[in-house]
Design a protein around this motif. Structure first.
Motif, PDB file in Angstrom:
ATOM      1  N   PHE A 238      -4.687  -3.041  -3.979  1.00 18.05           N
ATOM      2  CA  PHE A 238      -5.341  -1.775  -4.879  1.00 18.05           C
ATOM      3  C   PHE A 238      -4.686  -1.197  -6.494  1.00 18.05           C
TER       4      PHE A 238
ATOM      5  N   MET B  35       0.659  -1.650   0.030  1.00 19.88           N
ATOM      6  CA  MET B  35       0.096   0.236   0.216  1.00 19.88           C
ATOM      7  C   MET B  35       0.546   0.918   0.262  1.00 19.88           C
TER       8      MET B  35
ATOM      9  N   ALA C 130      -7.703   2.971   1.160  1.00 19.15           N
ATOM     10  CA  ALA C 130      -7.220   1.336   1.014  1.00 19.15           C
ATOM     11  C   ALA C 130      -8.006  -0.004   2.441  1.00 19.15           C
TER      12      ALA C 130
END
Length: 303
Positions: free
Chosen positions: A234, A188, A199
């Motif tokens: 993501f 992340m 996230a």
């Protein structure tokens, strides 16, 4: 009569926080900045700075002056924009800051378009996250910022903002991955960023706490860690630059909004308009503008 140069120093102090930072930004010595502000205090007739430890703080009267200075500088920028609009051709230099993914995927094509249509326009590009770039824009270090905004985490801009595109964000898992997202290591963006906060909230909404082992603001590293089987991530569609994803991805969890931000006084400047127009052409060519509504976070992450 108040001296505009000294008023600008006071405004710089309001934006940059310390006399040393103002001196560094404007190539002055700290003592020169301090002397000029002391003369401004004499002109105004009231204290403008309060000492708090080894730092200084603006008084309420100084904040009033800063507000008026902002309006004066905005009108001056509008005047420059009007003069530029009255001349033939688009010239000059535009200082741009863009977050890494936009710098990789949007700016090169926009620069190519600008070089063909406005060859006398010079663009300086700096890669910077919106958290640093937007305040620097207001401090006049940049003329245009390409910023991102994540769902539920709106940014407040004291500036002119134009929508550029919606960028779907998808859950990406290593190829052949058996564990569900809850059992994966994650990559992340750094803690404290809007991307990281979003996230983590997505994972928690899906019922698990992510095991964040890798942190980076470089999404190309995120892609590489997913490709090599080390992490889930993501990933926004923009990271692929119009190419098919190189890792398995699930339907969009949400969309981030990408915008261009300029100071209000410069919004009408021909160079700013030309750059915004060149950036706006890129999403429409790749079919990214007008994306479909995002699915709910929990269903996308736990499916």
């Amino acid at each position: 009569m108040l001296d505009l140069r000294r008023l600008r120093l006071l405004r710089e102090l309001a934006h940059r926080g310390t006399l040393h930072a103002v001196a560094t930004a404007l190539n002055y010595s700290p003592s020169t900045v301090s002397q000029q502000l002391a003369q401004l205090e004499t002109e105004v007739g009231v204290p403008l700075l309060e000492h708090v430890g080894r730092r200084v703080r603006l008084t309420p009267q100084a904040q009033i002056l800063v507000g008026h200075t902002e309006h004066i500088l905005e009108r001056l920028e509008q005047a420059r924009a009007d003069v530029a609009a009255s001349t033939e051709g688009v010239t000059g230099t535009v200082r741009v800051a863009a977050f890494p993914t936009a710098a990789y995927t949007l700016l090169p094509a926009a620069l190519t378009r600008l070089a063909g249509e406005h060859p006398r326009l010079r663009v300086h590009l700096t890669v910077a996250e919106p958290e640093q770039a937007v305040p620097a824009l207001l401090a006049r270090d940049f003329d245009l910022v390409v910023a991102e905004e994540y769902p539920g985490r709106p940014r407040r801009y004291d500036a002119d903002v134009a929508e550029l595109l919606s960028d779907p964000i998808r859950l990406a898992l290593p190829a052949g991955s058996d564990p569900p997202p809850a059992g994966q290591a994650w990559v992340m963006e750094p803690a404290g960023t809007a991307a990281r906060d979003w996230a983590v909230a997505e994972c928690r909404a899906a019922g698990f706490e992510p095991d964040v082992r890798y942190e980076s603001s470089d999404l190309l590293l995120h892609v590489r860690l997913v490709e090599t089987g080390h992490a889930a991530a993501f990933l926004p569609d923009l990271v692929w630059g119009g190419r098919p994803p190189s890792v398995p991805v699930r339907p969009p969890s949400a969309e981030r909004r990408i915008r261009t931000v300029v100071r209000r006084g410069q919004a009408g400047h021909p160079a700013i308009r030309a750059l915004r127009q060149s950036l706006a052409v890129i999403p429409s060519r790749s079919g990214r503008s007008g994306s479909a509504p995002a699915r709910s976070s929990a269903s996308a992450t736990s499916s």
